[in-house]
Motif scaffolding. Structure first.
Motif, short mmCIF file in Angstrom:
data_model
loop_
_atom_site.label_atom_id
_atom_site.label_comp_id
_atom_site.label_asym_id
_atom_site.label_seq_id
_atom_site.Cartn_x
_atom_site.Cartn_y
_atom_site.Cartn_z
N GLU A 1 0.36 11.82 11.34
CA GLU A 1 -0.95 11.22 11.57
C GLU A 1 -1.89 12.32 11.99
O GLU A 1 -1.46 13.33 12.55
N VAL A 2 -3.19 12.13 11.74
CA VAL A 2 -4.18 13.09 12.22
C VAL A 2 -5.30 12.29 12.89
O VAL A 2 -5.39 11.07 12.73
N ARG A 3 -6.11 12.99 13.66
CA ARG A 3 -7.26 12.31 14.26
C ARG A 3 -8.53 13.03 13.81
O ARG A 3 -8.61 14.26 13.90
N PHE A 4 -9.48 12.24 13.34
CA PHE A 4 -10.74 12.82 12.88
C PHE A 4 -11.76 12.82 13.99
O PHE A 4 -11.82 11.89 14.79
N ALA A 5 -12.59 13.88 14.02
CA ALA A 5 -13.70 13.90 14.98
C ALA A 5 -14.71 12.81 14.62
O ALA A 5 -15.31 12.20 15.48
N ARG A 6 -14.90 12.58 13.31
CA ARG A 6 -15.87 11.57 12.86
C ARG A 6 -15.20 10.62 11.87
O ARG A 6 -15.45 10.68 10.67
N PRO A 7 -14.33 9.75 12.38
CA PRO A 7 -13.56 8.90 11.46
C PRO A 7 -14.45 8.02 10.58
O PRO A 7 -14.16 7.84 9.39
N ALA A 8 -15.53 7.50 11.14
CA ALA A 8 -16.38 6.60 10.34
C ALA A 8 -16.99 7.35 9.15
O ALA A 8 -17.10 6.79 8.05
N ASP A 9 -17.33 8.62 9.35
CA ASP A 9 -17.90 9.41 8.25
C ASP A 9 -16.87 9.59 7.13
O ASP A 9 -17.21 9.53 5.94
N VAL A 10 -15.64 9.85 7.54
CA VAL A 10 -14.60 10.08 6.53
C VAL A 10 -14.37 8.79 5.74
O VAL A 10 -14.30 8.80 4.50
N GLN A 11 -14.30 7.68 6.46
CA GLN A 11 -14.07 6.40 5.77
C GLN A 11 -15.23 6.07 4.83
O GLN A 11 -15.02 5.62 3.70
N SER B 1 0.83 -1.21 0.00
CA SER B 1 0.00 0.00 0.00
C SER B 1 0.87 1.26 0.00
O SER B 1 0.37 2.36 0.13
N ARG B 2 2.19 1.08 -0.16
CA ARG B 2 3.05 2.26 -0.11
C ARG B 2 2.86 3.21 -1.28
O ARG B 2 3.18 4.38 -1.19
N GLY B 3 2.33 2.70 -2.37
CA GLY B 3 2.10 3.55 -3.53
C GLY B 3 0.77 4.29 -3.47
O GLY B 3 0.36 4.89 -4.46
N LEU B 4 0.11 4.26 -2.34
CA LEU B 4 -1.12 5.05 -2.18
C LEU B 4 -0.80 6.21 -1.24
O LEU B 4 -0.49 6.02 -0.07
N TYR B 5 -0.85 7.43 -1.78
CA TYR B 5 -0.49 8.61 -0.99
C TYR B 5 -1.76 9.24 -0.45
O TYR B 5 -2.63 9.65 -1.21
N VAL B 6 -1.86 9.28 0.87
CA VAL B 6 -3.07 9.81 1.50
C VAL B 6 -2.79 11.23 1.98
O VAL B 6 -1.83 11.48 2.72
N LEU B 7 -3.60 12.18 1.50
CA LEU B 7 -3.43 13.58 1.86
C LEU B 7 -4.70 14.08 2.55
O LEU B 7 -5.79 13.98 1.99
N VAL B 8 -4.55 14.59 3.76
CA VAL B 8 -5.70 15.12 4.47
C VAL B 8 -5.50 16.63 4.63
O VAL B 8 -4.51 17.05 5.24
N ASN B 9 -6.40 17.41 4.08
CA ASN B 9 -6.26 18.87 4.07
C ASN B 9 -4.85 19.28 3.62
O ASN B 9 -4.21 20.15 4.23
N GLY B 10 -4.36 18.63 2.59
CA GLY B 10 -3.07 19.01 2.02
C GLY B 10 -1.87 18.51 2.78
O GLY B 10 -0.73 18.89 2.48
N ARG B 11 -2.09 17.65 3.76
CA ARG B 11 -1.00 17.15 4.58
C ARG B 11 -0.85 15.66 4.33
O ARG B 11 -1.84 14.92 4.42
N GLY B 12 0.34 15.21 3.98
CA GLY B 12 0.56 13.78 3.76
C GLY B 12 0.51 13.04 5.09
O GLY B 12 1.23 13.40 6.00
N VAL B 13 -0.33 12.04 5.20
CA VAL B 13 -0.44 11.29 6.45
C VAL B 13 -0.49 9.79 6.18
O VAL B 13 -0.75 9.36 5.07
N ARG B 14 -0.20 9.06 7.23
CA ARG B 14 -0.44 7.62 7.19
C ARG B 14 -1.77 7.37 7.88
O ARG B 14 -1.99 7.88 8.97
N ASP B 15 -2.64 6.64 7.24
CA ASP B 15 -3.91 6.35 7.88
C ASP B 15 -4.41 5.02 7.31
O ASP B 15 -4.96 4.95 6.22
#
Ligand code: ADP
Ligand code: MG
Length: 573
Positions: free
Chosen positions: A302-312, A244-258
């Motif tokens: 890493e970031v923490r979402f207030a509503r992780p299930a909604d984001v997923q 899964s290393r070739g999947l780049y996850v960006l949250v609000n413009g910030r690269g994160v692992r999630d």
């Protein structure tokens, strides 16, 4: 016993640095983030020897005054937040005022910075937190920071660095991630003499991703749900990767692992991606600033979402919707896909992807009646089966005196190819078939490095590679047993396999995985029509293979249904 005491500030700096500055790539990340926060349109990063000798970051951002430059090196000094409330609405990449003092604490640092309207720049030199020189200097507007001899005063940290090539690769990854998140900014990375990355400003994230990722057949899925915006730029399922290393996850413009978000992407593909394969590309998620806490990880990865299930679910739904309408799902109308969401959500088919529409591919029948290996001790079990025909271009239907037998032709071929490859590999026979002219492959720098590092091993697998420019290799020979298959996607998968497992797996296990990947690429796809004679030949060959009768990716090769079971079901017994 020692008395309690407050630590001296240089020691505090080193302790803080331990959290922020793990390796050269962390320095690059922090400095480039500062340049981005400063509004830079162009960022140049120059690295010597994996960043251990020097790292220089040059930007054309807003610059600093002499006073600001001094303050920038003080712990907890930042221009980005001012109050507790600000912590809940962070728009910048930095906010703690920790990076520069931390980096300074473990290196020799030179900061040169100039406001656009100023006549001259300010230069500050520090050595392990101590300012050794301040004065005016000549420089263009913007900021340059040079880090030399990282960890010169923390030998323990130095010892944990990997090889120069590995550190350089980590820097390349870091830059790639930042570049994907900021398509409008010109990024340039020079490692030693090599231009590892040069990305002029792009108008859209898609253009940037196409330029930055060499596997460029990206499709776009976009949508919003519950106030969450999702944009996915992904490769189609047949170009999925071994990690899964070739999947780049960006949250609000910030690269994160999630992991949960990466998983949501895989789920969004439904059955099209088999277990153990991963979508590649970029996932961008935008959530309201108040719904995400970015202050949870020392390196802000890493970031923490207030509503992780909604984001997923937003990610999953946007993808499911797009995938249901994708060109590579020919036999499945969007209507059917909508009517059967449950089937699409559960990825149920491990093993390699065999280009069949999801609807035509049944779940593995590991626990169905009769699934399992052929009877022990029966020699020539497969050869004695009578072939009746082919079902859906996928299964060979056979009968034995007391049972019905279905054979998954792709899984069977894969097992046969795997055993052949394994035998040839164990015997160290040369398995390379010359390619004339050689095939020139465009690769990312990390792939080039891995290919270089594992050159001998790759040759044993049958890949005869020669250097060919900075970001490419010439493939002079491909594994002989590959048949007519295209060696390029296989090589990419093998390189991914080697980079993912380089450290963590036993050598034999790594080799088996590579051989399984090769087997998967080399064989008949489901959906290929076979003649009766071809089916019989397949059965004869199966007799020569291991009796565990699973394809190397773990899918069953055959399903056996005793006549007694048929009789029971038809109410005859
Ligand atoms: P943070 O980014 O969390 O504020 P840093 O230690 O990384 O903390 O940087 C401290 C401050 O130095 C920043 O808040 C910013 O004001 C200034 N600064 C750092 N790098 C640059 C740069 N490249 N251009 C302009 N200002 C910078
Ligand atoms: Mg910063």
């Amino acid at each position: 016993m020692n008395r309690i005491r407050v630590l001296p500030s240089d020691l505090i700096d080193q302790i803080a640095a331990g959290e922020v500055v793990e390796r050269p790539a962390s320095v690059v990340k922090e400095l480039v983030e500062n340049s981005l926060d400063a509004g830079a349109r162009r960022i140049d990063v120059l690295v010597e020897r994996g960043g251990v000798v020097s790292i220089r970051v040059v930007d054309d951002g807003c610059g600093m005054s002499a006073d600001e430059a001094r303050l920038a090196l003080v712990r907890h000094a930042t221009s980005k937040i001012a109050s507790v409330d600000d912590l809940g609405r962070i728009r910048t990449l930095g906010f703690r005022g920790e990076a520069l003092p931390s980096i300074a604490a473990v290196s020799r640092l030179t900061l040169t910075t100039r406001l656009p309207e100023a006549d001259a720049a300010t230069r500050i030199r520090t050595e392990g937190s101590e300012i050794v020189e301040v004065g005016p200097a000549g420089a263009a507007p913007g900021t340059q920071i040079e880090i030399r001899e990282l960890f010169f005063n923390t030998p323990a940290r130095r010892k944990f660095l990997k090889s120069e090539a590995a550190e350089a690769a980590a820097i390349g990854e870091t830059m790639l991630r930042l570049a994907l998140a900021n398509p409008g900014v010109h990024f340039r990375l020079v490692q030693g003499e090599r231009v590892a990355l040069d990305l002029p400003p792009h108008a859209t994230a898609l253009e940037r991703a196409r330029a930055a990722l060499p596997r460029t057949s990206l499709f776009v899925a976009e949508g919003a749900e519950a106030g969450i915006f999702v944009q996915a730029l992904l490769t189609p399922p047949e170009e999925s990767g071994a990690t899964s290393r070739g999947l780049y996850v960006l949250v609000n413009g910030r690269g994160v692992r999630d992991r949960a978000l990466s998983h949501a992407v895989t789920m969004g593909f439904g059955e099209l991606i088999p277990r153990g394969r991963y979508p590649q590309g970029v996932l961008r998620v935008e959530v309201p600033l108040g719904d995400v806490d970015v202050n949870v990880h020392p390196q802000k990865s890493e970031v923490r979402f207030a509503r992780p299930a909604d984001v997923q679910s937003a990610v999953r739904h946007v993808l499911l919707h797009r995938v249901a309408n994708a060109p590579w799902v020919p036999s499945r109308s969007p209507v059917e896909a909508r009517q059967a969401p449950a089937a699409a959500v559960v990825p149920s088919s491990p093993g390699c992807y065999d280009r069949l529409p999801a609807s035509a591919r049944p779940a593995p029948a590991a626990d169905a009646p009769g699934a399992g290996p052929p009877p022990e001790g029966v020699r020539g079990y497969f050869a004695q089966l009578e072939v009746i025909g082919q079902l859906h271009g996928t299964y060979v239907v056979c009968q034995a005196p007391d049972e019905l037998v279905l054979i998954d032709q792709h899984a069977a071929h894969e097992r046969i190819a795997f055993e052949r490859l394994r035998g040839a590999f164990a015997a160290s026979r040369s398995q390379s078939q010359g390619l004339l002219p050689p095939l020139v492959l465009e690769l990312v720098p990390e792939e080039v490095d891995i290919a270089r590092e594992h050159g001998e091993l790759l040759l044993r697998f049958g890949f005869d590679l020669a250097p060919f420019g900075e970001r490419s290799l010439a493939l002079r020979g491909a594994p002989r047993l590959l048949g007519g298959a295209d060696p390029e996607p296989l090589l990419r998968d093998v390189l991914a396999e080697l980079s993912a497992t380089g450290q963590s797996r036993a050598v034999e296990e790594r080799d088996e995985h590579v051989l399984a990947t090769m087997a998967c690429h080399s064989v008949v796809r489901a959906g290929d029509a076979l003649s009766l004679e071809e089916m019989r030949a397949l059965l004869r060959e199966l007799d020569g293979t291991d009796r565990r009768a699973n394809c190397p990716h773990g899918r069953p090769v055959l399903l056996r249904m005793p006549l007694s079971e048929l009789e029971r079901r038809f109410g005859r017994a």
